[in-house]
Write an enzyme that holds these catalytic residues in place. Sequence first.
Site, PDB file in Angstrom:
ATOM      1  N   SER A   8     -37.151 -33.982  14.370  1.00 50.88           N
ATOM      2  CA  SER A   8     -36.518 -32.901  13.621  1.00 50.88           C
ATOM      3  C   SER A   8     -36.886 -33.018  12.151  1.00 50.88           C
ATOM      4  O   SER A   8     -36.557 -34.009  11.483  1.00 50.88           O
ATOM      5  CB  SER A   8     -34.998 -32.977  13.766  1.00 50.88           C
ATOM      6  OG  SER A   8     -34.404 -32.150  12.781  1.00 50.88           O
ATOM      7  N   HIS A  33     -39.389 -30.054  15.895  1.00 49.96           N
ATOM      8  CA  HIS A  33     -38.074 -29.427  16.031  1.00 49.96           C
ATOM      9  C   HIS A  33     -37.647 -28.913  14.660  1.00 49.96           C
ATOM     10  O   HIS A  33     -37.594 -29.664  13.682  1.00 49.96           O
ATOM     11  CB  HIS A  33     -37.062 -30.448  16.564  1.00 49.96           C
ATOM     12  CG  HIS A  33     -35.705 -29.873  16.825  1.00 49.96           C
ATOM     13  ND1 HIS A  33     -35.407 -29.154  17.966  1.00 49.96           N
ATOM     14  CD2 HIS A  33     -34.558 -29.923  16.102  1.00 49.96           C
ATOM     15  CE1 HIS A  33     -34.141 -28.777  17.929  1.00 49.96           C
ATOM     16  NE2 HIS A  33     -33.595 -29.227  16.801  1.00 49.96           N
ATOM     17  N   ASP A  35     -34.783 -26.928  12.499  1.00 54.85           N
ATOM     18  CA  ASP A  35     -33.363 -26.565  12.491  1.00 54.85           C
ATOM     19  C   ASP A  35     -33.095 -25.492  11.454  1.00 54.85           C
ATOM     20  O   ASP A  35     -33.196 -25.744  10.250  1.00 54.85           O
ATOM     21  CB  ASP A  35     -32.520 -27.805  12.175  1.00 54.85           C
ATOM     22  CG  ASP A  35     -32.546 -28.785  13.323  1.00 54.85           C
ATOM     23  OD1 ASP A  35     -32.058 -28.428  14.411  1.00 54.85           O
ATOM     24  OD2 ASP A  35     -33.074 -29.896  13.141  1.00 54.85           O
ATOM     25  N   MET A  37     -30.428 -23.154   9.733  1.00 57.44           N
ATOM     26  CA  MET A  37     -28.967 -23.062   9.537  1.00 57.44           C
ATOM     27  C   MET A  37     -28.651 -21.994   8.491  1.00 57.44           C
ATOM     28  O   MET A  37     -29.357 -21.886   7.485  1.00 57.44           O
ATOM     29  CB  MET A  37     -28.422 -24.398   9.031  1.00 57.44           C
ATOM     30  CG  MET A  37     -28.745 -25.561   9.931  1.00 57.44           C
ATOM     31  SD  MET A  37     -28.091 -27.077   9.223  1.00 57.44           S
ATOM     32  CE  MET A  37     -28.673 -28.273  10.420  1.00 57.44           C
ATOM     33  N   HIS A  66     -34.592 -24.223  16.531  1.00 60.37           N
ATOM     34  CA  HIS A  66     -33.183 -24.296  16.943  1.00 60.37           C
ATOM     35  C   HIS A  66     -32.384 -23.468  15.950  1.00 60.37           C
ATOM     36  O   HIS A  66     -32.187 -23.890  14.803  1.00 60.37           O
ATOM     37  CB  HIS A  66     -32.776 -25.780  16.936  1.00 60.37           C
ATOM     38  CG  HIS A  66     -31.324 -26.032  17.177  1.00 60.37           C
ATOM     39  ND1 HIS A  66     -30.737 -27.261  16.921  1.00 60.37           N
ATOM     40  CD2 HIS A  66     -30.332 -25.248  17.668  1.00 60.37           C
ATOM     41  CE1 HIS A  66     -29.451 -27.205  17.232  1.00 60.37           C
ATOM     42  NE2 HIS A  66     -29.177 -25.991  17.682  1.00 60.37           N
ATOM     43  N   MET A  68     -29.289 -22.085  14.349  1.00 62.73           N
ATOM     44  CA  MET A  68     -27.844 -22.237  14.153  1.00 62.73           C
ATOM     45  C   MET A  68     -27.411 -21.136  13.199  1.00 62.73           C
ATOM     46  O   MET A  68     -27.015 -21.390  12.055  1.00 62.73           O
ATOM     47  CB  MET A  68     -27.545 -23.638  13.603  1.00 62.73           C
ATOM     48  CG  MET A  68     -27.717 -24.723  14.659  1.00 62.73           C
ATOM     49  SD  MET A  68     -27.927 -26.369  13.959  1.00 62.73           S
ATOM     50  CE  MET A  68     -29.687 -26.347  13.673  1.00 62.73           C
ATOM     51  N   MET A 137     -25.919 -30.178  22.440  1.00 58.98           N
ATOM     52  CA  MET A 137     -25.646 -30.762  21.127  1.00 58.98           C
ATOM     53  C   MET A 137     -24.779 -32.005  21.330  1.00 58.98           C
ATOM     54  O   MET A 137     -23.670 -31.922  21.850  1.00 58.98           O
ATOM     55  CB  MET A 137     -24.907 -29.773  20.222  1.00 58.98           C
ATOM     56  CG  MET A 137     -25.772 -28.664  19.637  1.00 58.98           C
ATOM     57  SD  MET A 137     -27.257 -29.234  18.768  1.00 58.98           S
ATOM     58  CE  MET A 137     -26.575 -30.275  17.471  1.00 58.98           C
ATOM     59  N   GLY A 142     -25.064 -28.885  12.266  1.00 62.85           N
ATOM     60  CA  GLY A 142     -24.924 -28.641  10.831  1.00 62.85           C
ATOM     61  C   GLY A 142     -25.533 -29.734   9.969  1.00 62.85           C
ATOM     62  O   GLY A 142     -25.961 -29.464   8.854  1.00 62.85           O
ATOM     63  N   GLY A 144     -27.747 -33.752   9.880  1.00 64.41           N
ATOM     64  CA  GLY A 144     -28.417 -34.867  10.528  1.00 64.41           C
ATOM     65  C   GLY A 144     -27.590 -36.131  10.343  1.00 64.41           C
ATOM     66  O   GLY A 144     -26.559 -36.119   9.669  1.00 64.41           O
ATOM     67  N   ASP A 175     -29.779 -33.271  21.305  1.00 68.61           N
ATOM     68  CA  ASP A 175     -29.999 -33.201  19.855  1.00 68.61           C
ATOM     69  C   ASP A 175     -28.767 -33.729  19.121  1.00 68.61           C
ATOM     70  O   ASP A 175     -27.678 -33.171  19.249  1.00 68.61           O
ATOM     71  CB  ASP A 175     -30.262 -31.727  19.499  1.00 68.61           C
ATOM     72  CG  ASP A 175     -30.614 -31.504  18.034  1.00 68.61           C
ATOM     73  OD1 ASP A 175     -30.763 -32.488  17.298  1.00 68.61           O
ATOM     74  OD2 ASP A 175     -30.749 -30.316  17.657  1.00 68.61           O
ATOM     75  N   GLY A 176     -28.986 -34.777  18.337  1.00 69.37           N
ATOM     76  CA  GLY A 176     -27.916 -35.318  17.495  1.00 69.37           C
ATOM     77  C   GLY A 176     -27.604 -36.766  17.819  1.00 69.37           C
ATOM     78  O   GLY A 176     -27.156 -37.066  18.927  1.00 69.37           O
ATOM     79  N   GLY A 177     -27.878 -37.633  16.861  1.00 69.60           N
ATOM     80  CA  GLY A 177     -27.539 -39.050  17.039  1.00 69.60           C
ATOM     81  C   GLY A 177     -28.383 -39.769  18.077  1.00 69.60           C
ATOM     82  O   GLY A 177     -27.982 -40.813  18.593  1.00 69.60           O
ATOM     83  N   GLY A 197     -34.037 -36.968  14.392  1.00 66.43           N
ATOM     84  CA  GLY A 197     -34.291 -36.713  12.979  1.00 66.43           C
ATOM     85  C   GLY A 197     -34.236 -37.975  12.158  1.00 66.43           C
ATOM     86  O   GLY A 197     -35.259 -38.592  11.839  1.00 66.43           O
TER      87      GLY A 197
END
Length: 216
Positions: A8, A33, A35, A37, A66, A68, A137, A142, A144, A175-177, A197
Amino acid sequence: MSHLVAPSLLAADFGNLKKDIDIVNTSQADWFHLDIMDGVFVPNISFGFPVLESLRKYAQKPLDAHLMIVNPDKFLENFKDLGIFNLTVHYETCTHLHRTVQKIKSLGMKAGVSLNPHTPVYVLDEIITDVDMILIMSVNPGYGAQEFIPQSFKKIRKLKKLIIESGSRALIQVDGGVDVSNAGELVEAGVDVLVAGNTVFGSDNPSETIRALKNF
Ligand code: DX5
Ligand code: ZN
Protein backbone atom coordinates in the site's frame (compact mmCIF):
# COMPACT_ATOMS: atom_id res chain seq x y z
CA MET A 1 -2.85 -20.08 -6.90
CA SER A 2 -0.17 -18.87 -4.56
CA HIS A 3 -1.06 -15.69 -2.71
CA LEU A 4 -0.39 -12.18 -4.00
CA VAL A 5 1.18 -9.24 -2.17
CA ALA A 6 -0.01 -5.67 -2.78
CA PRO A 7 2.09 -3.01 -1.00
CA SER A 8 0.00 0.00 0.00
CA LEU A 9 1.55 3.27 -1.16
CA LEU A 10 -0.25 5.06 1.68
CA ALA A 11 2.83 4.27 3.76
CA ALA A 12 5.30 5.38 1.06
CA ASP A 13 7.42 8.52 1.17
CA PHE A 14 5.31 11.02 -0.79
CA GLY A 15 8.26 13.36 -1.02
CA ASN A 16 10.07 10.68 -2.98
CA LEU A 17 7.30 8.55 -4.38
CA LYS A 18 9.22 7.43 -7.46
CA LYS A 19 11.80 5.73 -5.25
CA ASP A 20 9.13 3.66 -3.49
CA ILE A 21 7.37 2.89 -6.77
CA ASP A 22 10.66 1.55 -8.13
CA ILE A 23 11.10 -0.60 -5.03
CA VAL A 24 7.72 -2.21 -5.75
CA ASN A 25 8.52 -2.50 -9.48
CA THR A 26 11.70 -4.46 -8.82
CA SER A 27 10.38 -6.52 -5.90
CA GLN A 28 8.33 -9.71 -5.76
CA ALA A 29 5.17 -7.64 -5.17
CA ASP A 30 2.22 -8.37 -7.46
CA TRP A 31 0.12 -5.19 -7.40
CA PHE A 32 0.22 -1.58 -6.24
CA HIS A 33 -2.50 -0.96 -3.62
CA LEU A 34 -3.80 2.63 -3.82
CA ASP A 35 -5.89 3.97 -0.95
CA ILE A 36 -8.23 6.78 -1.97
CA MET A 37 -9.79 8.58 1.02
CA ASP A 38 -12.22 11.49 0.96
CA GLY A 39 -12.37 12.74 4.55
CA VAL A 40 -16.12 11.93 4.56
CA PHE A 41 -16.48 8.16 4.51
CA VAL A 42 -13.25 7.90 6.49
CA PRO A 43 -11.71 10.50 8.82
CA ASN A 44 -8.70 11.11 6.62
CA ILE A 45 -7.76 12.37 3.14
CA SER A 46 -5.04 10.57 1.18
CA PHE A 47 -4.39 11.46 -2.45
CA GLY A 48 -6.37 11.92 -5.64
CA PHE A 49 -6.19 12.11 -9.40
CA PRO A 50 -3.08 14.30 -9.89
CA VAL A 51 -0.99 11.90 -7.81
CA LEU A 52 -2.50 8.87 -9.56
CA GLU A 53 -1.75 10.44 -12.95
CA SER A 54 1.90 10.76 -11.98
CA LEU A 55 2.37 7.39 -10.37
CA ARG A 56 0.77 5.48 -13.23
CA LYS A 57 3.62 6.64 -15.48
CA TYR A 58 6.14 4.73 -13.40
CA ALA A 59 4.20 1.82 -11.91
CA GLN A 60 4.90 -1.36 -13.86
CA LYS A 61 2.47 -3.64 -12.05
CA PRO A 62 -1.35 -3.73 -11.93
CA LEU A 63 -3.01 -0.89 -10.01
CA ASP A 64 -5.43 -1.98 -7.31
CA ALA A 65 -7.50 0.98 -6.11
CA HIS A 66 -9.36 0.88 -2.80
CA LEU A 67 -11.99 3.61 -2.74
CA MET A 68 -12.85 4.87 0.73
CA ILE A 69 -15.13 7.56 -0.65
CA VAL A 70 -18.84 8.29 -0.64
CA ASN A 71 -20.62 8.15 -4.00
CA PRO A 72 -17.93 6.20 -5.85
CA ASP A 73 -20.23 5.93 -8.91
CA LYS A 74 -19.36 9.50 -9.74
CA PHE A 75 -15.74 8.61 -10.50
CA LEU A 76 -15.78 5.11 -12.03
CA GLU A 77 -14.89 6.35 -15.53
CA ASN A 78 -12.04 8.47 -14.14
CA PHE A 79 -10.50 5.39 -12.53
CA LYS A 80 -10.89 3.44 -15.75
CA ASP A 81 -9.11 6.24 -17.64
CA LEU A 82 -6.28 6.10 -15.09
CA GLY A 83 -5.62 2.46 -15.98
CA ILE A 84 -6.90 0.94 -12.77
CA PHE A 85 -6.95 -2.86 -13.00
CA ASN A 86 -8.98 -3.65 -9.91
CA LEU A 87 -11.46 -1.16 -8.48
CA THR A 88 -12.78 -1.85 -4.98
CA VAL A 89 -15.71 0.05 -3.50
CA HIS A 90 -17.01 -0.17 0.05
CA TYR A 91 -20.27 -2.02 0.65
CA GLU A 92 -21.15 0.72 3.17
CA THR A 93 -21.01 3.46 0.50
CA CYS A 94 -23.11 1.81 -2.22
CA THR A 95 -26.90 1.91 -2.05
CA HIS A 96 -27.12 0.14 -5.41
CA LEU A 97 -24.12 -2.12 -5.10
CA HIS A 98 -25.22 -4.48 -7.86
CA ARG A 99 -25.41 -1.59 -10.32
CA THR A 100 -22.01 -0.27 -9.23
CA VAL A 101 -20.35 -3.68 -9.60
CA GLN A 102 -21.84 -4.21 -13.06
CA LYS A 103 -20.72 -0.74 -14.14
CA ILE A 104 -17.14 -1.35 -12.99
CA LYS A 105 -17.06 -4.60 -14.95
CA SER A 106 -18.63 -3.03 -18.04
CA LEU A 107 -15.79 -0.51 -18.01
CA GLY A 108 -13.35 -3.42 -18.23
CA MET A 109 -12.04 -3.35 -14.66
CA LYS A 110 -12.17 -6.09 -12.04
CA ALA A 111 -14.78 -5.30 -9.38
CA GLY A 112 -13.98 -5.54 -5.69
CA VAL A 113 -16.21 -4.95 -2.67
CA SER A 114 -14.82 -4.10 0.74
CA LEU A 115 -16.38 -4.73 4.14
CA ASN A 116 -15.69 -2.66 7.23
CA PRO A 117 -14.84 -4.64 10.36
CA HIS A 118 -18.43 -4.42 11.69
CA THR A 119 -20.12 -5.46 8.43
CA PRO A 120 -20.98 -9.17 8.34
CA VAL A 121 -20.03 -11.42 5.45
CA TYR A 122 -23.63 -12.55 4.87
CA VAL A 123 -24.54 -9.18 3.26
CA LEU A 124 -22.65 -10.45 0.21
CA ASP A 125 -24.84 -13.56 -0.24
CA GLU A 126 -26.68 -12.22 -3.29
CA ILE A 127 -23.69 -10.67 -5.01
CA ILE A 128 -20.84 -13.04 -4.27
CA THR A 129 -20.87 -14.62 -7.75
CA ASP A 130 -20.77 -11.18 -9.45
CA VAL A 131 -17.66 -9.82 -7.81
CA ASP A 132 -14.01 -10.49 -8.60
CA MET A 133 -12.65 -9.75 -5.15
CA ILE A 134 -13.79 -9.16 -1.57
CA LEU A 135 -11.63 -6.96 0.62
CA ILE A 136 -11.89 -7.70 4.33
CA MET A 137 -10.83 -4.66 6.33
CA SER A 138 -8.87 -5.92 9.31
CA VAL A 139 -8.68 -2.39 10.76
CA ASN A 140 -11.15 0.48 10.58
CA PRO A 141 -10.34 2.22 7.29
CA GLY A 142 -8.71 5.62 7.28
CA TYR A 143 -5.16 5.15 8.52
CA GLY A 144 -2.13 2.95 8.11
CA ALA A 145 -0.17 1.35 10.92
CA GLN A 146 -3.16 0.28 13.02
CA GLU A 147 -3.44 -2.92 14.98
CA PHE A 148 -4.89 -5.98 13.24
CA ILE A 149 -8.38 -6.94 14.53
CA PRO A 150 -8.15 -10.67 15.46
CA GLN A 151 -11.86 -11.31 14.69
CA SER A 152 -10.86 -10.93 11.03
CA PHE A 153 -9.58 -14.53 10.94
CA LYS A 154 -13.04 -15.88 11.71
CA LYS A 155 -14.59 -13.55 9.15
CA ILE A 156 -12.16 -14.66 6.43
CA ARG A 157 -12.98 -18.32 7.14
CA LYS A 158 -16.71 -17.55 6.87
CA LEU A 159 -16.13 -15.74 3.60
CA LYS A 160 -14.04 -18.60 2.22
CA LYS A 161 -16.90 -20.99 3.03
CA LEU A 162 -19.42 -18.69 1.29
CA ILE A 163 -17.20 -18.46 -1.79
CA ILE A 164 -16.76 -22.24 -2.02
CA GLU A 165 -20.44 -23.01 -1.41
CA SER A 166 -21.65 -20.46 -3.95
CA GLY A 167 -19.17 -21.43 -6.65
CA SER A 168 -17.88 -17.84 -6.73
CA ARG A 169 -14.40 -17.20 -8.10
CA ALA A 170 -13.88 -14.08 -5.99
CA LEU A 171 -10.46 -13.53 -4.47
CA ILE A 172 -10.16 -12.64 -0.80
CA GLN A 173 -8.02 -9.62 0.04
CA VAL A 174 -7.12 -8.54 3.57
CA ASP A 175 -6.06 -5.01 4.44
CA GLY A 176 -4.84 -3.48 7.70
CA GLY A 177 -2.24 -4.54 10.22
CA VAL A 178 -0.87 -7.30 8.00
CA ASP A 179 2.73 -8.31 8.71
CA VAL A 180 4.96 -11.39 8.68
CA SER A 181 3.57 -12.51 12.04
CA ASN A 182 0.00 -13.00 10.76
CA ALA A 183 0.46 -13.43 6.99
CA GLY A 184 0.85 -17.21 7.15
CA GLU A 185 -2.30 -17.74 9.19
CA LEU A 186 -4.21 -15.35 6.91
CA VAL A 187 -3.26 -17.29 3.79
CA GLU A 188 -4.14 -20.52 5.59
CA ALA A 189 -7.58 -19.05 6.41
CA GLY A 190 -8.17 -18.38 2.70
CA VAL A 191 -6.63 -15.02 1.85
CA ASP A 192 -5.47 -14.63 -1.77
CA VAL A 193 -4.13 -11.05 -1.62
CA LEU A 194 -2.22 -9.52 1.30
CA VAL A 195 -2.16 -5.72 1.46
CA ALA A 196 0.70 -4.32 3.51
CA GLY A 197 1.65 -0.71 4.08
CA ASN A 198 3.56 0.17 7.19
CA THR A 199 5.26 -3.19 7.56
CA VAL A 200 6.75 -2.78 4.05
CA PHE A 201 7.64 0.91 3.80
CA GLY A 202 8.40 1.31 7.50
CA SER A 203 11.00 -1.45 7.33
CA ASP A 204 14.72 -1.03 6.69
CA ASN A 205 14.52 -3.17 3.58
CA PRO A 206 11.08 -2.99 1.89
CA SER A 207 12.04 -5.44 -0.89
CA GLU A 208 13.11 -8.00 1.66
CA THR A 209 9.88 -7.52 3.64
CA ILE A 210 7.87 -8.03 0.44
CA ARG A 211 9.90 -11.18 -0.22
CA ALA A 212 9.15 -12.40 3.31
CA LEU A 213 5.40 -11.76 2.80
CA LYS A 214 5.51 -13.71 -0.47
CA ASN A 215 7.51 -16.67 0.81
CA PHE A 216 6.85 -18.22 4.18
C1 DX5 B 1 -6.37 1.67 5.61
C2 DX5 B 1 -5.92 1.31 4.22
C3 DX5 B 1 -4.78 0.36 4.15
C4 DX5 B 1 -3.52 0.82 4.81
C5 DX5 B 1 -2.93 -0.40 5.42
O1 DX5 B 1 -7.55 2.36 5.55
O2 DX5 B 1 -6.98 0.73 3.47
O3 DX5 B 1 -4.54 -0.07 2.81
O4 DX5 B 1 -2.61 1.41 3.94
O5 DX5 B 1 -1.86 0.00 6.16
P1 DX5 B 1 -1.08 -0.95 7.17
O6 DX5 B 1 -0.61 -2.15 6.38
O7 DX5 B 1 0.01 -0.08 7.64
O8 DX5 B 1 -2.05 -1.35 8.25
ZN1 ZN C 1 -6.51 -0.22 1.47
